[in-house]
Each structure stands twice: as C-alpha cells, then as structure tokens.
Design a protein around this motif. Structure first.
Motif, PDB file in Angstrom:
ATOM      1  N   GLN A 141       0.851  -1.228  -0.251  1.00 27.46           N
ATOM      2  CA  GLN A 141       0.170   0.048   0.045  1.00 27.46           C
ATOM      3  C   GLN A 141       0.996   1.397   0.101  1.00 27.46           C
ATOM      4  N   GLY A 149       3.058  15.395  -1.955  1.00 31.21           N
ATOM      5  CA  GLY A 149       3.106  13.800  -1.843  1.00 31.21           C
ATOM      6  C   GLY A 149       2.941  12.918  -3.299  1.00 31.21           C
ATOM      7  N   LYS A 196       4.461   5.788  -6.577  1.00 30.21           N
ATOM      8  CA  LYS A 196       4.706   4.645  -6.068  1.00 30.21           C
ATOM      9  C   LYS A 196       4.895   3.366  -7.216  1.00 30.21           C
TER      10      LYS A 196
END
Ligand SMILES: Nc1nc2c(c(=O)[nH]1)N[C@H]1C(S)=C(S)[C@@H](COP(=O)(O)O)O[C@H]1N2
Ligand SMILES: [Mo]
Length: 326
Positions: free
Chosen positions: A228, A242, A247
C-alpha cells in the motif's frame, strides 16, 4: 492478524479526511462529465475496519532489512505510528479512498522488472532483487507532506535516486527523468477506471533527481515497504507534495522533454509539474499554510520546501517565472 478497535483519534482522522479535498478531486471528475460514475463510500464505514498494518511477509528482500540509518537527515517531530502510515494511503490504482491497504495486497511483487530506457547509453531491464543488490541501501527519516494538507514522518529504507541515475548512464541530452507505475488493470481495480490517464506518471529534472534528498524507498520501518505504500520501489521527494512521490515504479525513462504527469493531465491547474511545498501558495480549495499531522490533534505550520530549503532552494534559482508551488 489481530483485530482491534480504532482509538478515538483514528476515528477523528477519518471524520476530517479532508472532505473538501475528497470532494475537490471528485468534482473535477464531475466537471469532466464523469461524476455520475463515481460511487462514494462514507468515510466512517472505513473507520470500522481493522487497522493492523500488513507487511508483505514472503518478500525475498526481507533479509536485507533493517539497514543502517543515515543520521544526516533528522526530524523535528516524532515518527508517525507505523499502523497509521500503512493504513492511511493514497494509491488510486486501488481506489480513491484512504483505506486501500487491503485492496493493495492484490499487487503481485515478483517477478518485478524495472525498465530503464530513453536517453541512456544502453536501455536495460533489471529484476528488482538484482537492482537491490547493486544499490547502496540506507535508512532515512523524512517528513512527507500531501497536497491535501496532511503530513507524516517516516523511516524509509532505500537508496539515493542519484545511484540509479549513475547506474543508468544517461546521455548528455537527457533533461528529465520520467517514472511510471506498473500497469495491471486485472489486479488494480482503479486502473479499470478509464477516465484516469494510467499508468501513473511522474517526473523530475535531472538536477532534482540527482539532488541528495531524492530517494527511492524500498523499505519502511526497517522492513520491505508494504504494497500500500508503493512496493517494491517508490519515490520519496520530501520537499514536494506527496503526489510527486510515485509508487510501485516499473519504468524510468530519461527524456529531453518535460513529462506530462498523471495529476497534471487530470487537473493541471491544481497539480502541476513542480509541486514544491509552499505554505504561502494556496490550493484553489484550501490553504497550504498548515497541516494535520497524522495521529495528532490540531495543526502545525507548513514550511517552505517542507523544511528542506537548505538542500533544494538553489535548484529553483532563476526560475521565478515558473509555477513552482502547485
Ligand atoms: N502510483 C501512485 N503513486 C502515488 C499515488 C497514487 O495514487 N498512485 N498517490 C500519491 C499521493 S497523492 C500521495 S500523498 C502519496 C501517498 O503515499 P503513502 O500512501 O505512502 O503515504 O503517494 C503518491 N504516489
Ligand atoms: Mo497526496
């Protein structure tokens, strides 16, 4: 896996889950004529879920951790509780709510091939475990500030992005490094939502990418990074909002042209390429002057470049004409 009740503040966390932010990211979809397709989930429903974090237990990289902390990077606040940083996430591939950690467990982590291509001496594809062997792993404590005005502070493990740039041997003509997330709509339900420009894409200038702060996180809290949070490798650029910290990266591409990033495509007026943290430059819908620190009551003042100006302010000298702070 143990089940336990949420503590009081955790429920609070959800009640204030930046409702305005949530609505804003939704309303932009509405403005694209897609609002009717979105099914909202009441934030309080999520507060009844198990909050125990999951770490990918069979991760073959597990023996690499913990790694030695680089004490050069210090925090001005305690680190965020692990169960909070690993259960309160943004990862649109697995849903547009904060509670995606369970859904993210569907992501297969092996094999995981990292492609390095574009303007490099020789494009290569390297398996994550081979890459990890070549990179100088260390732990760093970094603050992390989401554009939605919440923040955390966590111990990342990983390596300086500069080490990967050096390994890639970019040509002199390369000006930007583009980074892309995996594309696997079978496993990532968010990627079946065709109105988003998948795969998630981000980019940095080469000067930013080789700044000492730019970090690739492969671990968190002394263990392999949970799915996650962007396993098996994600960017951590603490002076930027962010959303820049892409990711689950599958591809690094060196280019001459500035990449158009995921959020820039979705809503470029609000989420631009530079996205440097600046308390004085508001989002269209909310102030960036303060932030809610995950796990804490009240708000604290946000700092220019999220407090990392000594490292990065010089990168933007002479660029005052650019929209550096959104
Ligand atoms: N691929 C991908 N990367 C992503 C996102 C995403 O939705 N998909 N969300 C971004 C945003 S908005 C934030 S705030 C951080 C959240 O990281 P965390 O869940 O580890 O706190 O990831 C960033 N990277
Ligand atoms: Mo974010």
């Amino acid at each position: 896996m143990s089940i336990r009740q949420n503590r009081d503040w955790e429920i609070k966390e959800f009640e204030v889950t930046s409702e305005s932010v949530y609505r804003s990211r939704r309303s932009l979809l509405k403005s694209m004529g897609m609002g009717g397709l979105i099914v909202g989930t009441a934030p309080l429903l999520a507060a009844c879920e198990d909050n125990t974090p999951i770490v990918y237990e069979n991760d073959p990289s597990a023996p690499l951790y913990p790694v030695k902390r680089n004490t050069r990077y210090v925090l001005d606040r305690p680190t965020t509780a692990e169960n909070l940083a690993t259960t309160y996430n943004n990862f649109y591939e697995f849903g547009s709510q904060k509670k995606i950690w369970r859904a993210a467990q569907a992501l297969p982590l092996r094999p995981w091939l990292v492609e390095i291509d574009g303007l490099v001496e020789k494009p290569i594809t390297i398996a994550i475990d081979d890459l990890l062997k070549k990179m100088p792993l260390e732990e760093r404590l970094y603050r992390f500030r989401c554009v939605e005005a919440w923040s955390m502070a966590v111990p990342w493990s990983g390596f300086a992005l500069k080490a990967l740039v050096d390994f890639a041997k970019p040509l002199g003509s390369a000006k930007y490094l583009q980074m892309e997330t995996f594309l696997n709509p079978k496993k990532a339900p968010g990627q079946r939502q065709g109105w988003y420009p998948w795969p998630y894409r981000e980019g940095l200038t080469i000067a930013e990418a080789t700044n000492e702060l730019a970090f690739i996180a492969t671990g968190l809290y002394g263990k392999p990074i949970p799915k996650q949070n962007g396993a098996p490798l994600r960017l951590a650029v603490p002076w930027k909002y962010g959303f820049k910290s892409v990711k689950s990266i599958a591809r690094f591409t060196f280019t001459e042209h500035r990449p158009v990033t995921f959020w820039e495509k979705v809503q470029g007026q609000e989420y631009g390429f530079w996205a440097n943290v600046n308390p004085k430059v508001s989002h269209r819908c909310w102030s960036q002057a303060t932030e809610r620190v995950l796990g804490k009551r009240g708000r604290v003042a946000t700092q220019l470049f999220n407090g990392y100006g000594d490292y990065v302010a010089d990168l933007y000298k002479g660029m005052e004409g650019e929209r550096l702070y959104t």
